[in-house]
Design a protein around this motif. Structure first.
Motif, short mmCIF file in Angstrom:
data_model
loop_
_atom_site.label_atom_id
_atom_site.label_comp_id
_atom_site.label_asym_id
_atom_site.label_seq_id
_atom_site.Cartn_x
_atom_site.Cartn_y
_atom_site.Cartn_z
N GLY A 1 3.43 16.60 -5.66
CA GLY A 1 4.04 16.85 -4.36
C GLY A 1 4.85 15.72 -3.79
O GLY A 1 5.21 15.73 -2.61
N ALA A 2 5.18 14.73 -4.61
CA ALA A 2 6.02 13.62 -4.15
C ALA A 2 7.40 13.68 -4.80
O ALA A 2 8.04 12.65 -5.00
N GLY A 3 7.85 14.87 -5.14
CA GLY A 3 9.18 15.05 -5.70
C GLY A 3 9.19 15.09 -7.22
O GLY A 3 8.17 14.88 -7.88
N ALA B 1 0.83 -1.21 0.00
CA ALA B 1 0.00 0.00 0.00
C ALA B 1 0.86 1.26 0.00
O ALA B 1 1.69 1.46 0.89
N GLN B 2 0.64 2.12 -1.01
CA GLN B 2 1.44 3.34 -1.14
C GLN B 2 0.95 4.47 -0.24
O GLN B 2 1.65 5.45 -0.04
N VAL B 3 -0.27 4.34 0.28
CA VAL B 3 -0.76 5.27 1.31
C VAL B 3 -1.49 4.45 2.36
O VAL B 3 -1.97 3.35 2.08
N GLN C 1 2.96 12.29 -0.21
CA GLN C 1 3.44 13.63 -0.53
C GLN C 1 4.28 14.19 0.61
O GLN C 1 3.93 14.02 1.78
N GLY C 2 5.37 14.84 0.24
CA GLY C 2 6.18 15.54 1.22
C GLY C 2 6.71 14.67 2.33
O GLY C 2 6.84 15.10 3.48
N SER C 3 7.05 13.44 2.03
CA SER C 3 7.52 12.50 3.03
C SER C 3 8.98 12.13 2.79
O SER C 3 9.51 12.28 1.68
N SER C 4 9.64 11.64 3.82
CA SER C 4 11.01 11.15 3.65
C SER C 4 11.05 9.96 2.71
O SER C 4 12.10 9.62 2.16
#
Length: 421
Positions: free
Chosen positions: A282-284, A180-182, A237-240
């Motif tokens: 927003g994921a790079g 699962a990607q989220v 989004q916006g995660s390490s």
């Protein structure tokens, strides 16, 4: 989709673009007729779906077909015996594999039919986007700990055959990724407590699936009009986790598709477009670690429903939809792969947003969105083709019936929705 594509299609770093039906190769129906014989189409005939004047993808998503989202089709979900469960994983686990297979196969055989494709065709649409889960490649599912319905591939092939016969362009998107990607979202196929995709072994299963899918596409005649693979839908989004997604998964996903094509002797004119989410998501920057990729495309999802930077009013929504540059990151070609007509949940039932009295606004808002997308990107795909919400804001089919979307998509320009912006 988050609840909780080409005449101008060019590669970012390639001397020529990969194929588009009717542009770079002829597409034939099973009866041998050339679906793109322009000499047989009278000038101005609106029945011609691949319009040389626009060359844009005009499509719909096959929502809740192979990756079921219960919120969109609650009655169907209950009829399948899944009403007590949050996701496909949970339902299969609860019902047992055999009973779940029967329930899901009945659903796959009835949710989208050949008649649906015919209806889409009559509306002037020319593309479909099909969300799928990695579990369609049953060889990579952990049989002792993962629970997903089986037998989906033949139904995917059948759908692609109908769409190919109708001359549609087809995008297949990995909507459900391993682990699962989220988190906590049934649109991954599993209501996972955390996003487990962002580790090497899950990335590797994802790339295995993408290579397998590319092989299926190139070896199954039903899939001859599939021109694009979305490599993962709406990553965090916006995660390490962005760093390993960009440095590890994206290059390997690209290579898996190209290696599958190389093994089959596929020439570059018939390459699939590889489609990550665009930087605006927003994921790079998806190109950050790709070395001279060819035949790329970029997926943009535009839901004002979730955009807190836009004032929640009809006038603000129309202005933003007309003026927002969905290609401001210069990633070309971009396809707005998902959008809807839904405002934020906390106002959707207010008088200003009432679907029974505000059809004129929703008609303008739809026209504003697609006018902008066709001006600034390679096209669009509405979420979704159908639903059971009794709400045309999420159902293209219902929106046409309500007069919010024109029966002939060309007529959308009659609205002049963005003439004042």
């Amino acid at each position: 989709m988050r609840h909780s594509l080409l005449a101008g299609l060019v590669a970012i770093a390639a001397p020529a673009s990969a194929w588009l039906p009717g542009v770079h190769k002829d597409i034939y129906a099973r009866d041998g007729s050339n679906l793109f014989n322009t000499s047989a189409v009278p000038s101005g005939d609106s029945s011609k779906r691949w319009l040389p004047a626009s060359g844009k993808i005009r499509g719909v998503n096959m929502g809740s077909l192979f990756v079921f989202e219960p919120w969109l089709a609650e009655t169907e979900w209950q009829n399948m015996g899944c009403g007590a469960y949050q996701s496909e994983f949970d339902c299969v686990s609860g019902l047992g594999q055999s009973a779940a297979n029967a329930a899901f196969q009945k659903h796959w055989g009835s949710w989208i039919t050949k008649d649906d494709i015919t209806q889409m065709q009559s509306y002037g649409l020319n593309a479909i986007r099909i969300p799928v889960g990695y579990w369609m490649d049953e060889s990579i599912v952990y049989s002792d700990s993962e629970h997903f319905p089986q037998g989906g591939l033949s139904y995917l092939s059948q759908l692609c055959g109908w769409a190919s016969d109708a001359g549609f362009y087809i995008i297949i998107d990995m909507h459900g990724a391993p682990g699962a990607q989220v988190a906590s979202n049934p649109d991954t196929g599993q209501y996972a407590p955390s996003a487990g995709f962002y580790v090497d072994y899950q990335y590797d299963r994802g790339t295995t699936f993408l290579g397998w899918l590319a092989n299926q596409i190139h070896t199954d005649n039903n899939m001859r009009n599939v021109g694009m693979i979305g490599i993962v839908n709406e990553p965090v989004q916006g995660s390490s986790d962005d760093s390993t997604l960009l440095s590890y998964f994206y290059p390997n996903a690209y290579n898996a598709i190209r290696n599958a094509e190389s093994a089959l002797g596929i020439t570059s004119n018939n390459y699939l477009h590889v489609e990550p989410m665009n930087e605006l998501w927003g994921a790079g920057n998806p190109n950050q670690n790709l070395n001279n990729p060819v035949f790329m495309a970029y997926d943009d999802h535009r839901y004002l429903k979730y955009d807190s930077s836009v004032t929640v009013s009809q006038s603000a929504y129309l202005e933003n939809s007309c003026t927002a540059n969905r290609n401001s990151d210069n990633e070309t070609p971009t396809i707005v792969g998902e959008f809807s007509l839904s405002p934020p949940t906390d106002v959707q039932d207010d008088s200003d947003w009432d679907t029974s009295t505000q059809q004129a606004f929703y008609k303008q808002w739809f026209a504003a969105q697609v006018t902008n997308y066709e001006s600034n990107t390679a096209g669009w795909a509405f979420w979704a083709w159908k639903g059971q919400l009794g709400d045309y804001r999420w159902s293209y089919q219902d929106a046409v019936s309500a007069g919010v979307i024109p029966q002939n998509i060309n007529d959308v320009y009659n609205e002049n929705a963005c003439s004042g912006y």
